[in-house]
Design an enzyme around this catalytic site. Structure first.
Site, PDB file in Angstrom:
ATOM      1  N   GLY A  12     -19.766  -2.111 -12.225  1.00 25.58           N
ATOM      2  CA  GLY A  12     -20.027  -3.557 -12.118  1.00 25.58           C
ATOM      3  C   GLY A  12     -21.504  -3.843 -12.334  1.00 25.58           C
ATOM      4  CB  ALA A  20     -30.350  -6.802  -8.935  1.00 21.38           C
ATOM      5  CB  SER A 139     -19.457  -7.168   2.405  1.00 19.78           C
ATOM      6  OG  SER A 139     -19.745  -8.439   2.934  1.00 19.78           O
ATOM      7  CE1 TYR A 152     -15.565  -9.229  -1.223  1.00 15.08           C
ATOM      8  CE2 TYR A 152     -16.518 -10.015   0.841  1.00 15.08           C
ATOM      9  CZ  TYR A 152     -16.670  -9.447  -0.406  1.00 15.08           C
ATOM     10  OH  TYR A 152     -17.930  -9.091  -0.851  1.00 15.08           O
TER      11      TYR A 152
HETATM   12  N1  LIG Z   1     -22.849 -11.757  -3.608  1.00 14.24           N
HETATM   13  C1  LIG Z   1     -22.704 -11.536  -2.309  1.00 14.24           C
HETATM   14  O1  LIG Z   1     -23.008 -12.394  -1.472  1.00 14.24           O
HETATM   15  C2  LIG Z   1     -22.204 -10.209  -1.812  1.00 14.24           C
HETATM   16  C3  LIG Z   1     -22.327  -9.938  -0.433  1.00 14.24           C
HETATM   17  C4  LIG Z   1     -21.852  -8.732   0.052  1.00 14.24           C
HETATM   18  C5  LIG Z   1     -21.292  -7.812  -0.810  1.00 14.24           C
HETATM   19  N2  LIG Z   1     -21.184  -8.095  -2.139  1.00 14.24           N
HETATM   20  C6  LIG Z   1     -20.567  -7.088  -2.980  1.00 14.24           C
HETATM   21  O2  LIG Z   1     -21.491  -6.684  -3.984  1.00 14.24           O
HETATM   22  C7  LIG Z   1     -20.771  -6.287  -5.152  1.00 14.24           C
HETATM   23  C8  LIG Z   1     -21.304  -7.041  -6.348  1.00 14.24           C
HETATM   24  O3  LIG Z   1     -21.074  -8.416  -6.129  1.00 14.24           O
HETATM   25  P1  LIG Z   1     -21.798  -9.581  -6.961  1.00 14.24           P
HETATM   26  O4  LIG Z   1     -22.080 -10.660  -6.019  1.00 14.24           O
HETATM   27  O5  LIG Z   1     -22.864  -9.020  -7.790  1.00 14.24           O
HETATM   28  O6  LIG Z   1     -20.573 -10.051  -7.873  1.00 14.24           O
HETATM   29  P2  LIG Z   1     -20.556 -10.537  -9.390  1.00 14.24           P
HETATM   30  O7  LIG Z   1     -19.256 -11.215  -9.561  1.00 14.24           O
HETATM   31  O8  LIG Z   1     -21.793 -11.293  -9.695  1.00 14.24           O
HETATM   32  O9  LIG Z   1     -20.580  -9.176 -10.222  1.00 14.24           O
HETATM   33  C9  LIG Z   1     -19.516  -8.278 -10.125  1.00 14.24           C
HETATM   34  C10 LIG Z   1     -19.529  -7.340 -11.328  1.00 14.24           C
HETATM   35  O10 LIG Z   1     -18.384  -6.465 -11.188  1.00 14.24           O
HETATM   36  C11 LIG Z   1     -17.703  -6.443 -12.423  1.00 14.24           C
HETATM   37  N3  LIG Z   1     -16.282  -6.179 -12.211  1.00 14.24           N
HETATM   38  C12 LIG Z   1     -15.344  -7.006 -11.683  1.00 14.24           C
HETATM   39  N4  LIG Z   1     -14.147  -6.421 -11.696  1.00 14.24           N
HETATM   40  C13 LIG Z   1     -14.312  -5.202 -12.245  1.00 14.24           C
HETATM   41  C14 LIG Z   1     -13.430  -4.132 -12.542  1.00 14.24           C
HETATM   42  N5  LIG Z   1     -12.112  -4.217 -12.303  1.00 14.24           N
HETATM   43  N6  LIG Z   1     -13.939  -3.002 -13.094  1.00 14.24           N
HETATM   44  C15 LIG Z   1     -15.284  -2.908 -13.368  1.00 14.24           C
HETATM   45  N7  LIG Z   1     -16.157  -3.897 -13.120  1.00 14.24           N
HETATM   46  C16 LIG Z   1     -15.673  -5.032 -12.560  1.00 14.24           C
HETATM   47  C17 LIG Z   1     -17.938  -7.812 -13.049  1.00 14.24           C
HETATM   48  O11 LIG Z   1     -17.709  -7.799 -14.455  1.00 14.24           O
HETATM   49  C18 LIG Z   1     -19.390  -8.061 -12.668  1.00 14.24           C
HETATM   50  O12 LIG Z   1     -20.290  -7.514 -13.611  1.00 14.24           O
HETATM   51  C19 LIG Z   1     -19.302  -6.553  -4.858  1.00 14.24           C
HETATM   52  O13 LIG Z   1     -18.686  -5.358  -4.417  1.00 14.24           O
HETATM   53  C20 LIG Z   1     -19.350  -7.565  -3.739  1.00 14.24           C
HETATM   54  O14 LIG Z   1     -18.187  -7.544  -2.953  1.00 14.24           O
HETATM   55  C21 LIG Z   1     -21.637  -9.276  -2.666  1.00 14.24           C
END
Ligand SMILES: NC(=O)c1ccc[n+]([C@@H]2O[C@H](COP(=O)([O-])OP(=O)(O)OC[C@H]3O[C@@H](n4cnc5c(N)ncnc54)[C@H](O)[C@@H]3O)[C@@H](O)[C@H]2O)c1
Length: 264
Positions: A12, A20, A139, A152
């Protein structure tokens, strides 16, 4: 573990916090970074731009859907063969959509299981590798409940349990692979900004109207990730909130110690 000179793979990694992490790894001297993401992502473009910004050939994009075992395995194999090794795996791919909970469980939990097993396969000393580091992205709602996104939250609790269990001293002795969990608080990406409508209809409307006012930057989470990779202990879980340095979550160590503690 030093980041300088290391070879990393980020699932991802084409956007959001994953991107980042990729940029921070490069800025901190990683030798090579593989971005593994969906074919529909803008991974090709992202890798091209990063190669122009850093040294050409440092970054590759490998197609991989974490729900597809064979595709994911091929992505890991391509990165390993092209770069000649692997030292760091960040299992970051995830979605937050309780209305598509079966897919979400497959991405957020099964996908991390697959990525962990592949990380152990390619880096494990027991498999002829030289050891390494796996950071699984959970998370803050992996250590506390979420009233808005209960499913989730469940996937993220599972990620922490999986990570800590593989990190048990007996497993670490065997594989030489250190495993940790990263638990970010609300961070500014489309996962949050597009979250409206992704909760189940059984959730109270008042809760659904809640907006996330304070969102930390993806860069601050990536900075915390670099600190964890450098200094974090095997089995540790780290919260990063409000853009501040990460702090370790105090979780029960082993059933024996835990039972002794609650009985005393
Ligand atoms: N943004 C937040 O507030 C937050 C907080 C806690 C945890 N997280 C976790 O951090 C991680 C990244 O989240 P984010 O906010 O950057 O999300 P985002 O949606 O901005 O990015 C997610 C990335 O994962 C890729 N992706 C989605 N499904 C996929 C699959 N089946 N196979 C391969 N790649 C896949 C997408 O193409 C994208 O590039 C996630 O695991 C999310 O649960 C995010």
């Amino acid at each position: 573990m030093q980041i300088k000179g290391k070879i990393a793979l980020v699932t991802g990694g084409a956007s959001g916090i994953g991107l980042a992490y990729v940029k921070a790894l490069l800025s901190n001297g990683a030798a090579k970074v593989a971005i593994l993401d969906l074919a529909s992502s803008n991974g090709v473009e992202v890798a091209k731009n990063l190669n122009a910004e850093f040294v050409h050939g440092k970054v590759i994009f490998v197609v991989g859907d974490v729900t597809k075992s064979k595709e994911l395995e091929a992505g890991f194999a391509k990165a390993f063969e092209e770069f000649g090794g692997l030292d760091i795996v960040i299992n970051n791919a995830g979605i937050m959509d309780d209305t598509k909970w079966e897919l979400m469980v497959d991405i957020n939990y099964n996908g991390v299981v697959r990525g962990t097993l592949l990380g152990l396969k390619y880096m494990g000393k027991n498999e002829g590798g030289k050891g390494g580091t796996i950071v699984n992205v959970a998370s803050i709602v992996g250590v506390m409940p979420s009233n808005i996104f209960p499913i989730y939250s469940g996937t993220k609790h599972a990620v922490i349990g999986l990570t800590r269990s593989f990190a048990a001293p007996e497993n670490y002795d065997h594989t030489g692979v250190r495993l940790m969990s990263m638990c970010p608080d609300v961070t500014e990406t489309q996962l949050i900004t597009k979250s409206v409508g992704r909760s189940l209809s059984i959730i109270k409307t008042e809760l659904l109207n809640k907006t996330f006012n304070e969102m930390q930057s993806t860069e601050s989470v990536a900075k915390a990730m670099m600190q964890i990779i450098r200094e974090g202990e095997n089995g540790s879980s780290w919260i990063v909130t409000h853009g501040e340095p990460p702090f370790e979550v105090d979780l029960p160590e082993s059933s024996e110690k835990f039972v002794r503690k609650v009985r005393s």
